[in-house]
Design a protein around this motif. Structure first.
Motif, short mmCIF file in Angstrom:
data_model
loop_
_atom_site.label_atom_id
_atom_site.label_comp_id
_atom_site.label_asym_id
_atom_site.label_seq_id
_atom_site.Cartn_x
_atom_site.Cartn_y
_atom_site.Cartn_z
N THR A 1 0.83 -1.19 0.00
CA THR A 1 0.00 0.00 0.00
C THR A 1 0.87 1.25 0.00
O THR A 1 1.72 1.39 0.86
CB THR A 1 -0.87 0.01 1.26
OG1 THR A 1 -1.32 -1.31 1.52
CG2 THR A 1 -2.04 0.93 1.11
N THR B 1 0.92 4.80 0.96
CA THR B 1 0.13 5.77 1.71
C THR B 1 0.60 7.17 1.35
O THR B 1 1.65 7.35 0.74
CB THR B 1 0.29 5.56 3.22
OG1 THR B 1 1.68 5.70 3.52
CG2 THR B 1 -0.16 4.19 3.64
N PRO C 1 -8.15 -2.84 -1.48
CA PRO C 1 -9.19 -2.87 -0.46
C PRO C 1 -9.30 -1.55 0.30
O PRO C 1 -10.26 -1.35 1.03
CB PRO C 1 -8.74 -4.01 0.47
CG PRO C 1 -7.31 -4.23 0.17
CD PRO C 1 -7.06 -3.79 -1.22
N PHE C 2 -8.33 -0.66 0.11
CA PHE C 2 -8.39 0.63 0.82
C PHE C 2 -8.84 1.74 -0.11
O PHE C 2 -8.40 2.87 0.01
CB PHE C 2 -7.02 0.93 1.42
CG PHE C 2 -6.57 -0.15 2.35
CD1 PHE C 2 -7.08 -0.21 3.63
CD2 PHE C 2 -5.69 -1.13 1.94
CE1 PHE C 2 -6.71 -1.22 4.49
CE2 PHE C 2 -5.32 -2.14 2.80
CZ PHE C 2 -5.82 -2.20 4.07
N TYR C 3 -9.69 1.37 -1.07
CA TYR C 3 -10.10 2.34 -2.08
C TYR C 3 -10.79 3.56 -1.48
O TYR C 3 -10.79 4.62 -2.07
CB TYR C 3 -11.03 1.68 -3.10
CG TYR C 3 -12.35 1.22 -2.51
CD1 TYR C 3 -13.45 2.06 -2.53
CD2 TYR C 3 -12.46 -0.02 -1.92
CE1 TYR C 3 -14.64 1.65 -1.96
CE2 TYR C 3 -13.64 -0.43 -1.34
CZ TYR C 3 -14.73 0.41 -1.36
OH TYR C 3 -15.90 0.03 -0.79
N ASP C 4 -11.38 3.39 -0.28
CA ASP C 4 -12.08 4.55 0.29
C ASP C 4 -11.39 5.05 1.56
O ASP C 4 -12.02 5.66 2.40
CB ASP C 4 -13.55 4.21 0.56
CG ASP C 4 -13.71 3.02 1.48
OD1 ASP C 4 -12.69 2.36 1.76
OD2 ASP C 4 -14.83 2.74 1.92
N SER C 5 -10.10 4.79 1.65
CA SER C 5 -9.38 5.26 2.83
C SER C 5 -8.84 6.66 2.60
O SER C 5 -8.42 7.00 1.50
CB SER C 5 -8.23 4.31 3.14
OG SER C 5 -7.33 4.92 4.01
N TYR C 6 -8.82 7.45 3.67
CA TYR C 6 -8.33 8.83 3.53
C TYR C 6 -6.82 8.88 3.44
O TYR C 6 -6.25 9.91 3.10
CB TYR C 6 -8.80 9.66 4.73
CG TYR C 6 -8.39 9.08 6.06
CD1 TYR C 6 -7.14 9.33 6.58
CD2 TYR C 6 -9.24 8.25 6.79
CE1 TYR C 6 -6.74 8.78 7.79
CE2 TYR C 6 -8.85 7.68 7.99
CZ TYR C 6 -7.60 7.96 8.49
OH TYR C 6 -7.20 7.40 9.66
N ALA C 7 -6.13 7.78 3.76
CA ALA C 7 -4.68 7.85 3.91
C ALA C 7 -3.92 7.22 2.76
O ALA C 7 -2.70 7.24 2.75
CB ALA C 7 -4.27 7.17 5.22
N VAL C 8 -4.64 6.66 1.79
CA VAL C 8 -3.97 5.81 0.81
C VAL C 8 -3.99 6.47 -0.58
O VAL C 8 -5.00 7.03 -0.99
CB VAL C 8 -4.65 4.42 0.77
CG1 VAL C 8 -4.13 3.59 -0.38
CG2 VAL C 8 -4.44 3.70 2.08
#
Ligand code: SF4
Lengths: 180, 339
Positions: A75, A77, A109-116
């Protein structure tokens, strides 16, 4: 390439210097020992005994100066993105980038994360994408083999580095502006 | 002779792998979040999955069937072994020995094959479910697993030959970065890192969960508190885990491996904390529910994160070259530190 005359003394092969170089480049892709998350463990497993990267002339190096291939395994970030970009800048041309795993391809899987960062191609140009979460070692090997084929075929020839760098830097700034 | 460069002061900078996992939990249902749990401590994903499911079970007041508990224990202990194998291999690699890495990954592949058989994945399993496990064990599993258990002791002796009895390795580890028992407790260390300092605290023994009280195993404790002790503690733990898997396989009860539950799980409003002995220490999950399908708050207690705190006191004074041994011996997984 063309072969002129085959005798007991050997053969004469005509080729262009680019083709020769590409053949050599494709056969010894040294990759950077650099992992970001879960996918890095699969990359290590691919380098270990059962799958064995070494048989493709692929050896890991710890310094970007000695590397031809950056396997972005994991990932990216927003905090890490500038460092990934720096490492890529430190690699000498010709350099290739393989995005391994859903995270490096598109955020996964972190498509909607604010940090990625949603895909490493937002910050550096990518030559090959290997999807999966994590991709199995066989998938990574296939990605690498396909990359080798494209290098040998001259499909990844010299690039317009100036414009690539400018574009990538612009994207990198856009991607990391939320970082304090 | 030139003087060795020593570490004077260190500053731990965290966050390069912060993926916002706790925040994401607030927009997923309990079931939707399950695959992400595996990406938290990715070297021991079965343990994460089991912890998450146990926490939900505690919140919703469910009991999984006994067969499921046994399967969970088998998976958790196999995963603990796989995780410690990565530790042993990469510690050797950090200290300049690349052969143990190849050997350890060879055995790890065999464990991954077992997981592959059970759930079709090598690292990110998504196998645990609230109320049991996703699927019963396939018939080939038990014989393959027994074969592995039989092979493993001889392989462990190979590692001992390569590392534990290797003078260079031992000299670089012995006496380095001693952590006393008091200091270890005050810093909130847990797992093998704590047990290497002479504190025999293992949640499997002192606050038993699942079916652990039914198994006979020793808690690996060392008194020295140095890097070598932390390494030896983990190799001993591999042996103990093998014993547990053996007993669980022998005593595997018949019956269902899961209970039917509603996919749109709505646990009653409330909050709960559950912790288990992870591969790296006390792994905890704190869950707050308001009676809807999504949690209000989910917080992980990550052992690597707390164990990292020791670096600020363990590193200063030691040569810079020792820092790889010290950091390696604490066995951090950054997915868990930054979440
Ligand atoms: S793609 Fe999946 S396995 Fe790979 S780094 Fe992302 S979450 Fe981890």
């Amino acid at each position: 390439m063309g072969v002129i005359g085959l005798g007991t003394e050997g053969a004469i092969v005509t080729t262009r210097i680019e083709q020769l170089l590409n053949a050599a480049r494709s056969a010894s892709l040294w990759y950077m020992l650099f992992g970001l998350a879960c996918c890095a463990i699969e990359m290590m497993a691919t380098g270990a005994a059962r799958y064995d990267f070494d048989r493709f002339g692929m050896i890991f190096r710890s310094s970007p100066r000695q590397c031809d291939l950056m396997i972005v395994a994991g990932t990216v970030t927003k905090k890490m993105a500038p460092r990934v970009r720096l490492l890529w800048e430190q690699m000498a041309e010709p350099r290739y980038v393989l995005a391994m795993g859903g995270c490096a391809v598109s955020g996964g899987p972190f498509y909607d994360s604010y940090a990625v960062v949603k895909g490493v191609d937002k910050i550096i140009p990518v030559d090959m994408y290997v999807p999966g979460c994590p991709p199995r070692p066989e998938a990574l090997l296939q990605g690498v083999l396909e990359l080798r084929r494209r290098i040998a075929a001259g499909e990844l020839g010299p690039r317009d580095i100036e414009s690539l760098t400018a574009a990538a830097r612009a994207a990198s700034e856009a991607g990391t502006e939320t970082e304090s | 002779m030139t003087k060795p460069i020593r570490t004077e002061e260190i500053e731990v900078s965290m966050g390069p792998l912060h993926r916002g996992m706790e925040k994401i939990a607030e927009k997923r249902t309990y079931f939707q979040y399950m695959p992400l749990v595996d990406r938290f401590d990715y070297l021991a994903a079965m343990l994460n999955g089991a912890l998450y499911c146990m926490t939900i079970e505690k919140l919703a007041g469910m009991e999984p069937p006994r067969r499921a508990e046994y399967i969970r224990v088998i998976m958790m202990e196999l995963n603990r072994i796989a995780s410690h194998l990565v530790f042993v291999g990469t510690l050797g690699l950090d200290l300049g020995a690349s052969t143990p890495f190849i050997y350890c990954f060879r055995e790890r592949e065999e464990i991954l094959d077992l997981f592959d058989l059970v759930c079709g994945a090598r690292m990110t399993f998504n196998y645990m479910r609230p109320g049991g496990v996703a699927k019963d064990l396939p018939p080939e599993f038990a014989p393959k697993c027994r074969e592995f258990l039989k092979k493993m002791p001889a392989r462990l002796r190979e590692y001992d030959d390569l590392l534990s009895n290797n003078e260079i390795f031992v000299e670089r580890m012995r006496g380095v970065a001693k952590i006393g028992a008091d200091e270890a407790v005050n810093l909130g260390l847990s797992g093998p890192t704590l047990r290497a300092s002479g504190v025999g605290f293992d949640i499997r023994r002192f606050e038993p969960y699942s079916v652990y009280p039914e198994f006979d195993f020793d808690v690996a404790v060392r008194e020295e508190g140095d890097c070598l002790a932390r390494y030896l503690c983990r190799t001993e733990e591999i042996r103990q885990s093998l014993r547990i898997v053996q007993q669980a396989l022998d005593g595997l009860p018949e019956g269902p491996s899961s209970t039917r539950i509603n996919m749109n799980l709505k646990p009653a409003a409330g909050e709960v904390y559950h912790h288990i002995e992870g591969a790296r220490g006390e792994m905890g999950c704190y869950l707050v529910s308001d009676g809807t399908t999504t949690p209000v708050r989910l917080k992980w207690r990550a052992p690597s994160f707390s164990n990292l705190a020791v670096l600020t006191s363990a590193l200063p004074g030691w040569k810079v070259a020792d820092s790889v041994a010290i950091i390696g011996s604490i066995d951090v997984v950054l997915g868990e530190v930054d979440r």
